[in-house]
Scaffold this motif. Sequence first.
Motif, PDB file in Angstrom:
ATOM      1  N   SER A 180      83.982 -35.730  56.080  1.00 26.73           N
ATOM      2  CA  SER A 180      82.656 -35.993  56.638  1.00 26.73           C
ATOM      3  C   SER A 180      81.811 -36.827  55.674  1.00 26.73           C
ATOM      4  CB  SER A 180      81.945 -34.677  56.961  1.00 26.73           C
ATOM      5  OG  SER A 180      82.661 -33.934  57.935  1.00 26.73           O
ATOM      6  N   LEU A 181      81.918 -36.516  54.389  1.00 22.30           N
ATOM      7  CA  LEU A 181      81.193 -37.318  53.395  1.00 22.30           C
ATOM      8  C   LEU A 181      81.671 -38.762  53.392  1.00 22.30           C
ATOM      9  CD1 LEU A 181      80.768 -35.164  50.135  1.00 22.30           C
ATOM     10  CD2 LEU A 181      78.975 -36.085  51.613  1.00 22.30           C
ATOM     11  N   TYR A 182      83.001 -38.945  53.516  1.00 23.70           N
ATOM     12  CA  TYR A 182      83.573 -40.286  53.462  1.00 23.70           C
ATOM     13  C   TYR A 182      83.039 -41.186  54.576  1.00 23.70           C
ATOM     14  CZ  TYR A 182      87.083 -38.267  50.290  1.00 23.70           C
ATOM     15  OH  TYR A 182      87.713 -37.635  49.254  1.00 23.70           O
ATOM     16  N   VAL A 183      82.654 -40.585  55.707  1.00 24.18           N
ATOM     17  CA  VAL A 183      82.165 -41.402  56.828  1.00 24.18           C
ATOM     18  C   VAL A 183      80.650 -41.291  56.984  1.00 24.18           C
ATOM     19  CG1 VAL A 183      84.351 -41.365  58.089  1.00 24.18           C
ATOM     20  CG2 VAL A 183      82.677 -39.542  58.492  1.00 24.18           C
ATOM     21  N   GLY A 184      79.981 -40.818  55.936  1.00 27.35           N
ATOM     22  CA  GLY A 184      78.523 -40.828  55.940  1.00 27.35           C
ATOM     23  C   GLY A 184      77.874 -39.757  56.783  1.00 27.35           C
ATOM     24  N   ARG A 185      78.482 -38.580  56.854  1.00 25.14           N
ATOM     25  CA  ARG A 185      77.902 -37.467  57.604  1.00 25.14           C
ATOM     26  C   ARG A 185      77.658 -36.289  56.649  1.00 25.14           C
ATOM     27  NH1 ARG A 185      81.646 -39.912  61.132  1.00 25.14           N
ATOM     28  NH2 ARG A 185      80.817 -40.363  63.226  1.00 25.14           N
ATOM     29  N   PRO A 186      76.703 -36.423  55.729  1.00 25.89           N
ATOM     30  CA  PRO A 186      76.508 -35.382  54.715  1.00 25.89           C
ATOM     31  C   PRO A 186      76.062 -34.039  55.273  1.00 25.89           C
ATOM     32  CG  PRO A 186      74.713 -36.973  54.643  1.00 25.89           C
ATOM     33  CD  PRO A 186      75.765 -37.551  55.543  1.00 25.89           C
ATOM     34  N   ARG A 187      75.262 -34.024  56.342  1.00 30.10           N
ATOM     35  CA  ARG A 187      74.813 -32.737  56.882  1.00 30.10           C
ATOM     36  C   ARG A 187      75.997 -31.963  57.470  1.00 30.10           C
ATOM     37  NH1 ARG A 187      70.230 -30.550  57.137  1.00 30.10           N
ATOM     38  NH2 ARG A 187      69.198 -32.477  56.507  1.00 30.10           N
ATOM     39  N   GLU A 188      76.873 -32.674  58.170  1.00 27.67           N
ATOM     40  CA  GLU A 188      78.074 -32.005  58.680  1.00 27.67           C
ATOM     41  C   GLU A 188      78.971 -31.571  57.532  1.00 27.67           C
ATOM     42  OE1 GLU A 188      81.957 -32.759  61.564  1.00 27.67           O
ATOM     43  OE2 GLU A 188      80.280 -34.175  61.628  1.00 27.67           O
ATOM     44  N   ALA A 189      79.082 -32.421  56.504  1.00 26.55           N
ATOM     45  CA  ALA A 189      79.881 -32.054  55.331  1.00 26.55           C
ATOM     46  C   ALA A 189      79.362 -30.758  54.721  1.00 26.55           C
ATOM     47  CB  ALA A 189      79.831 -33.175  54.296  1.00 26.55           C
ATOM     48  N   LEU A 190      78.045 -30.643  54.608  1.00 27.10           N
ATOM     49  CA  LEU A 190      77.448 -29.437  54.046  1.00 27.10           C
ATOM     50  C   LEU A 190      77.801 -28.212  54.879  1.00 27.10           C
ATOM     51  CD1 LEU A 190      75.586 -28.046  52.019  1.00 27.10           C
ATOM     52  CD2 LEU A 190      73.642 -28.713  53.469  1.00 27.10           C
ATOM     53  N   GLN A 191      77.781 -28.362  56.191  1.00 21.24           N
ATOM     54  CA  GLN A 191      78.126 -27.239  57.069  1.00 21.24           C
ATOM     55  C   GLN A 191      79.565 -26.781  56.844  1.00 21.24           C
ATOM     56  OE1 GLN A 191      77.190 -28.883  60.918  1.00 21.24           O
ATOM     57  NE2 GLN A 191      74.995 -28.492  60.711  1.00 21.24           N
ATOM     58  N   TRP A 192      80.476 -27.733  56.658  1.00 15.40           N
ATOM     59  CA  TRP A 192      81.866 -27.365  56.382  1.00 15.40           C
ATOM     60  C   TRP A 192      81.988 -26.692  55.018  1.00 15.40           C
ATOM     61  CZ3 TRP A 192      85.056 -26.890  60.151  1.00 15.40           C
ATOM     62  CH2 TRP A 192      85.063 -27.778  61.229  1.00 15.40           C
ATOM     63  N   PHE A 193      81.346 -27.269  54.006  1.00 17.84           N
ATOM     64  CA  PHE A 193      81.438 -26.706  52.657  1.00 17.84           C
ATOM     65  C   PHE A 193      80.876 -25.282  52.616  1.00 17.84           C
ATOM     66  CE2 PHE A 193      81.354 -31.249  50.908  1.00 17.84           C
ATOM     67  CZ  PHE A 193      82.701 -31.234  50.606  1.00 17.84           C
ATOM     68  N   GLU A 194      79.840 -25.033  53.394  1.00 14.66           N
ATOM     69  CA  GLU A 194      79.230 -23.704  53.375  1.00 14.66           C
ATOM     70  C   GLU A 194      80.114 -22.642  54.031  1.00 14.66           C
ATOM     71  OE1 GLU A 194      75.467 -24.687  55.146  1.00 14.66           O
ATOM     72  OE2 GLU A 194      74.446 -24.573  53.207  1.00 14.66           O
ATOM     73  N   ARG A 195      81.127 -23.062  54.760  1.00 16.40           N
ATOM     74  CA  ARG A 195      82.055 -22.112  55.373  1.00 16.40           C
ATOM     75  C   ARG A 195      83.187 -21.706  54.422  1.00 16.40           C
ATOM     76  NH1 ARG A 195      83.735 -24.057  61.328  1.00 16.40           N
ATOM     77  NH2 ARG A 195      84.683 -21.970  61.270  1.00 16.40           N
ATOM     78  N   VAL A 196      83.264 -22.362  53.282  1.00 14.28           N
ATOM     79  CA  VAL A 196      84.328 -22.082  52.318  1.00 14.28           C
ATOM     80  C   VAL A 196      84.067 -20.750  51.618  1.00 14.28           C
ATOM     81  CG1 VAL A 196      85.393 -22.862  50.161  1.00 14.28           C
ATOM     82  CG2 VAL A 196      84.809 -24.531  51.943  1.00 14.28           C
ATOM     83  N   ASP A 197      85.094 -19.932  51.523  1.00 18.71           N
ATOM     84  CA  ASP A 197      85.010 -18.694  50.759  1.00 18.71           C
ATOM     85  C   ASP A 197      85.405 -19.009  49.319  1.00 18.71           C
ATOM     86  OD1 ASP A 197      85.202 -16.230  49.573  1.00 18.71           O
ATOM     87  OD2 ASP A 197      86.239 -15.266  51.249  1.00 18.71           O
ATOM     88  N   THR A 198      84.415 -19.107  48.458  1.00 19.94           N
ATOM     89  CA  THR A 198      84.670 -19.525  47.073  1.00 19.94           C
ATOM     90  C   THR A 198      85.199 -18.396  46.197  1.00 19.94           C
ATOM     91  OG1 THR A 198      82.360 -19.066  46.503  1.00 19.94           O
ATOM     92  CG2 THR A 198      82.906 -21.314  47.203  1.00 19.94           C
TER      93      THR A 198
ATOM     94  N   ILE B 159      80.299 -29.515  42.910  1.00 19.17           N
ATOM     95  CA  ILE B 159      79.609 -30.810  42.806  1.00 19.17           C
ATOM     96  C   ILE B 159      79.649 -31.534  44.149  1.00 19.17           C
ATOM     97  CG2 ILE B 159      81.554 -32.263  42.053  1.00 19.17           C
ATOM     98  CD1 ILE B 159      78.146 -32.375  40.384  1.00 19.17           C
ATOM     99  N   GLN B 160      80.739 -31.365  44.902  1.00 21.24           N
ATOM    100  CA  GLN B 160      80.824 -31.997  46.214  1.00 21.24           C
ATOM    101  C   GLN B 160      79.864 -31.351  47.200  1.00 21.24           C
ATOM    102  OE1 GLN B 160      84.828 -32.620  47.664  1.00 21.24           O
ATOM    103  NE2 GLN B 160      85.600 -33.143  45.647  1.00 21.24           N
ATOM    104  N   ALA B 161      79.774 -30.016  47.159  1.00 20.29           N
ATOM    105  CA  ALA B 161      78.858 -29.316  48.068  1.00 20.29           C
ATOM    106  C   ALA B 161      77.404 -29.642  47.737  1.00 20.29           C
ATOM    107  CB  ALA B 161      79.101 -27.816  47.984  1.00 20.29           C
TER     108      ALA B 161
END
Length: 299
Positions: free
Chosen positions: A70-88, A101-103
Amino acid sequence: AYNLGRSTPPPAALDTAANHRDDLIPADRALLDYQLAVFHGDPERGYQVARDMARLSPTSGPFVIAGQASLYVGRPREALQWFERVDTNKGWVKGWAEYWIQAVTAAHMAGDDQEGLRLARAARRAFPDQDISYACMAIPLVGMGETAAAEAEMDSAASAQGQDWRRYDDGLNIAASELFTHGDTAAARRMWRRQEEWYAKRPIDAKWPPEMRDLQARVLAQLGEPAKAESIERALVAANPDDATHLATLGIAAASAGDTRSARAISVRLARAAAALSRNDAIKGGPIALARARLAAAL
């Protein structure tokens, strides 16, 4: 797809996996399709496939890939939504500092520095001794106009006990670049000067990887010392004449010194290198495209 043989280069490994695509489970087929899209320089296709993969296998790994795509295609808000679903706290992500750093970058690009600050604090808890967690803190602080706090973070990072693959100079450069982008050129120069002082305290030897020398040259160019930058880059280019990153930095140093003729000649050289690549050479084409953009900004 990249692990089908210890000595097999990525293109051959992908070809091998593609020949057995029908034998893979749906989630692995999606992963293969994503890697093929990236290899062939089709980020939009990669984005679509990554989303499908995350839906087929709703786990942290696919969520990370979907966020990156999502970041690669310029969709940072969607990227953030995906990153926030990650169980760290589970799996390989637990030990992967780069996730943070990516999130944080996704949050910053989406204009949500409060969320970026929350993520950065989580990064600090997860990796209290890693330089990268300090850089994570600096990004949203700069976005919020908290320059002094961002500088204090990088002061503290100097005494961090451990490092992942990023070094202290990487963190300083991230902070300086953010300050520069947000218009605080004086603070950016202070950060870059601190970075150059860090380099000056270290003996130049074989332990300096080429990318570290290149970053030092970029900093010197930013600080108005193009002759020193050019000296470093000429040595790097002599060792690897076709490296697009080093050629671009050499051109930037020339432009900083007012030698636009030499800088434009390097720009033409990079353009010819890009034109000589086939569509299947996207992995090589990416660094060239980035190098051309960096040099064009300096011209």
